[in-house]
Scaffold this motif. Structure first.
Motif, short mmCIF file in Angstrom:
data_model
loop_
_atom_site.label_atom_id
_atom_site.label_comp_id
_atom_site.label_asym_id
_atom_site.label_seq_id
_atom_site.Cartn_x
_atom_site.Cartn_y
_atom_site.Cartn_z
N ARG A 106 -1.70 3.40 7.07
CA ARG A 106 -3.10 3.65 6.72
C ARG A 106 -4.02 3.17 7.84
O ARG A 106 -5.08 3.77 8.09
CB ARG A 106 -3.46 2.96 5.41
CG ARG A 106 -2.62 3.40 4.22
CD ARG A 106 -3.21 3.02 2.88
NE ARG A 106 -3.63 1.64 2.78
CZ ARG A 106 -2.85 0.60 2.44
NH1 ARG A 106 -1.57 0.81 2.20
NH2 ARG A 106 -3.34 -0.62 2.35
N GLY A 107 -3.64 2.09 8.52
CA GLY A 107 -4.43 1.60 9.64
C GLY A 107 -4.45 2.58 10.80
O GLY A 107 -5.50 2.80 11.42
N LEU A 154 -11.59 11.36 3.37
CA LEU A 154 -10.56 10.34 3.54
C LEU A 154 -11.12 9.07 4.16
O LEU A 154 -10.70 7.96 3.80
CB LEU A 154 -9.42 10.90 4.41
CG LEU A 154 -8.64 12.08 3.82
CD1 LEU A 154 -7.53 12.51 4.77
CD2 LEU A 154 -8.07 11.71 2.45
N ALA A 155 -12.10 9.22 5.06
CA ALA A 155 -12.74 8.04 5.64
C ALA A 155 -13.46 7.24 4.55
O ALA A 155 -13.37 6.01 4.50
CB ALA A 155 -13.72 8.45 6.73
N ALA A 156 -14.13 7.95 3.67
CA ALA A 156 -14.82 7.28 2.56
C ALA A 156 -13.83 6.57 1.65
O ALA A 156 -14.10 5.47 1.15
CB ALA A 156 -15.64 8.30 1.77
N ILE A 197 -1.21 16.07 5.65
CA ILE A 197 -0.44 14.94 6.16
C ILE A 197 -1.29 13.67 6.15
O ILE A 197 -0.83 12.59 5.75
CB ILE A 197 0.08 15.21 7.58
CG1 ILE A 197 0.87 16.53 7.63
CG2 ILE A 197 0.93 14.04 8.06
CD1 ILE A 197 2.09 16.56 6.77
N ARG A 198 -2.54 13.80 6.59
CA ARG A 198 -3.42 12.63 6.60
C ARG A 198 -3.69 12.13 5.18
O ARG A 198 -3.80 10.93 4.95
CB ARG A 198 -4.72 12.96 7.34
CG ARG A 198 -4.55 13.07 8.84
CD ARG A 198 -5.87 13.17 9.56
NE ARG A 198 -6.47 14.48 9.42
CZ ARG A 198 -6.24 15.51 10.23
NH1 ARG A 198 -5.38 15.37 11.24
NH2 ARG A 198 -6.82 16.67 10.05
N ARG A 199 -3.75 13.04 4.23
CA ARG A 199 -3.94 12.60 2.84
C ARG A 199 -2.73 11.82 2.36
O ARG A 199 -2.87 10.80 1.66
CB ARG A 199 -4.19 13.82 1.94
CG ARG A 199 -4.52 13.46 0.49
CD ARG A 199 -4.94 14.68 -0.30
NE ARG A 199 -6.13 15.29 0.27
CZ ARG A 199 -7.36 14.86 0.06
NH1 ARG A 199 -7.56 13.79 -0.71
NH2 ARG A 199 -8.39 15.46 0.61
N ALA A 200 -1.56 12.28 2.71
CA ALA A 200 -0.34 11.54 2.34
C ALA A 200 -0.34 10.16 2.98
O ALA A 200 0.08 9.17 2.35
CB ALA A 200 0.89 12.34 2.76
N MET A 201 -0.82 10.06 4.22
CA MET A 201 -0.91 8.77 4.88
C MET A 201 -1.87 7.85 4.15
O MET A 201 -1.62 6.66 3.99
CB MET A 201 -1.35 8.96 6.33
CG MET A 201 -0.32 9.63 7.22
SD MET A 201 -0.98 10.07 8.85
CE MET A 201 -1.35 8.42 9.50
N SER A 202 -2.98 8.39 3.68
CA SER A 202 -3.99 7.57 3.00
C SER A 202 -3.49 7.02 1.68
O SER A 202 -4.00 6.01 1.18
CB SER A 202 -5.27 8.39 2.77
OG SER A 202 -5.11 9.33 1.71
N VAL A 237 6.75 11.57 7.12
CA VAL A 237 5.72 10.57 6.86
C VAL A 237 6.10 9.69 5.66
O VAL A 237 5.51 8.62 5.45
CB VAL A 237 4.35 11.25 6.64
CG1 VAL A 237 4.18 11.73 5.20
CG2 VAL A 237 3.21 10.31 7.02
N LYS A 238 7.12 10.12 4.93
CA LYS A 238 7.64 9.35 3.81
C LYS A 238 9.01 8.75 4.13
O LYS A 238 9.71 8.26 3.23
CB LYS A 238 7.74 10.23 2.57
CG LYS A 238 6.38 10.81 2.13
CD LYS A 238 6.54 11.81 1.00
CE LYS A 238 5.19 12.43 0.64
NZ LYS A 238 5.31 13.46 -0.42
N ASP A 239 9.39 8.78 5.40
CA ASP A 239 10.69 8.27 5.83
C ASP A 239 10.84 6.79 5.49
O ASP A 239 9.86 6.04 5.45
CB ASP A 239 10.85 8.49 7.34
CG ASP A 239 12.29 8.32 7.80
OD1 ASP A 239 13.00 9.34 7.88
OD2 ASP A 239 12.69 7.18 8.08
#
Length: 301
Positions: free
Chosen positions: A135-136, A148-150, A122-127, A101-103
């Protein structure tokens, strides 16, 4: 086979964290067939993960039953399509997904977003990524945690907030984004079928034409809102009503007498199922188009 555990053990043959290459005989086609054969032994799959052919390595990377010892070195493969295949593989360990996810390559990162093995870490890293598209893609995820939605409701990118507004199931997030000052974000809310009748009434009175037009195309409205919008001052809104799959036939019939001939003609010529609806589509999952250098997933560059 279930999800592989990436325990981070060094490879026994090489003494490093990569698999030593022990060439397997035969042509590239023969080795590819071996890589795709469900009966191929696990140790052979590990050997094939260091095959000189990227096509063979990609076949290993895509196998849900590939052992962790095969997938681990493929997360650092020089061929990005191999890494992308690992990123999509539901058996890829969380440690490897975090690496991918950091590639450096966007298509690899975007592929992780569609992997069902992703968890909150993983989703936190994406955020927290600088990649707006990543992020989209996160914003469109049904598994998105409320925290994370907030967080994404304050995203610096209006596009990310719009995508969240369109796809979220969280009523608190919908309420927050309904008050967003950016029209495209409220347009996203207008297309969300999980809005309440009260929220739809507020959107029907939105000062921005695009918001009202998106609303009438996407969701069913109360009588009072329909009565107001059938006489909307904007031709664009009335035209959207005339071609909307969700507008009642009696409203469309009224629009056949609209003062604008384009609206009246569209209402007369409307045929259900003609593809005029702009219903919310499923979240875009990042699949690389065949053309090199293409843009974001699901969109033309």
């Amino acid at each position: 086979m279930g999800k592989q555990q990436d325990v981070g053990e060094p490879d026994r043959q090489s003494g490093s964290d990569t698999t030593a290459h022990r060439p397997i005989g035969g042509s590239a086609d023969a080795r590819l067939a071996l890589a795709q054969d469900p009966t191929t032994p696990q140790m052979t799959l590990i050997d094939l993960a260091s095959d000189p052919s990227a096509v063979v390595r990609k076949a290993i990377a895509a196998r849900p039953d590939a052992p962790a010892q095969a997938l681990r070195p493929l997360t650092r493969d020089h061929d990005r399509q191999v890494r992308e295949a690992v990123a999509r593989n539901p058996s890829t360990s969380l440690a490897n997904l975090m690496r991918l996810v950091k590639d450096a390559d966007r298509w690899v990162r975007w592929a992780v977003a569609g992997n069902p093995a992703c968890d909150e870490s993983i989703r936190r890293a994406m955020s927290e990524a600088s990649d707006k598209e990543l992020r989209g893609l996160l914003a469109e995820s049904r598994e998105l945690e409320p925290e994370l939605a907030a967080k994404l409701t304050d995203d610096v990118s209006p596009e990310v907030r719009e995508r969240l507004a369109t796809h979220t199931h969280d009523p608190d997030v919908i309420t927050t984004l309904l008050a967003d000052r950016t029209a495209r974000v409220r347009k996203g809310v207008a297309r969300n079928p999980r809005t309440t009748a009260e929220q739809r009434s507020a959107l029907a009175a939105d000062p921005v034409v695009d918001v009202r037009a998106a609303l009438v195309r996407a969701v069913e409205l109360d009588e009072a809102d329909l009565a107001r919008l059938v006489d909307d001052r904007s031709v664009q809104v009335r035209l959207a009503m005339a071609t909307s799959e969700v507008v009642p036939s009696r409203i469309r019939q009224a629009l056949t007498r609209d003062s604008d001939e384009m609206v009246a003609s569209a209402a007369r010529d409307f045929r259900p199922g003609s593809g005029n609806s702009s219903a919310v589509r499923a979240p875009r999952i990042a699949h690389r188009p065949s053309a090199a250098g293409a843009g974001r997933p699901g969109r033309a560059s």
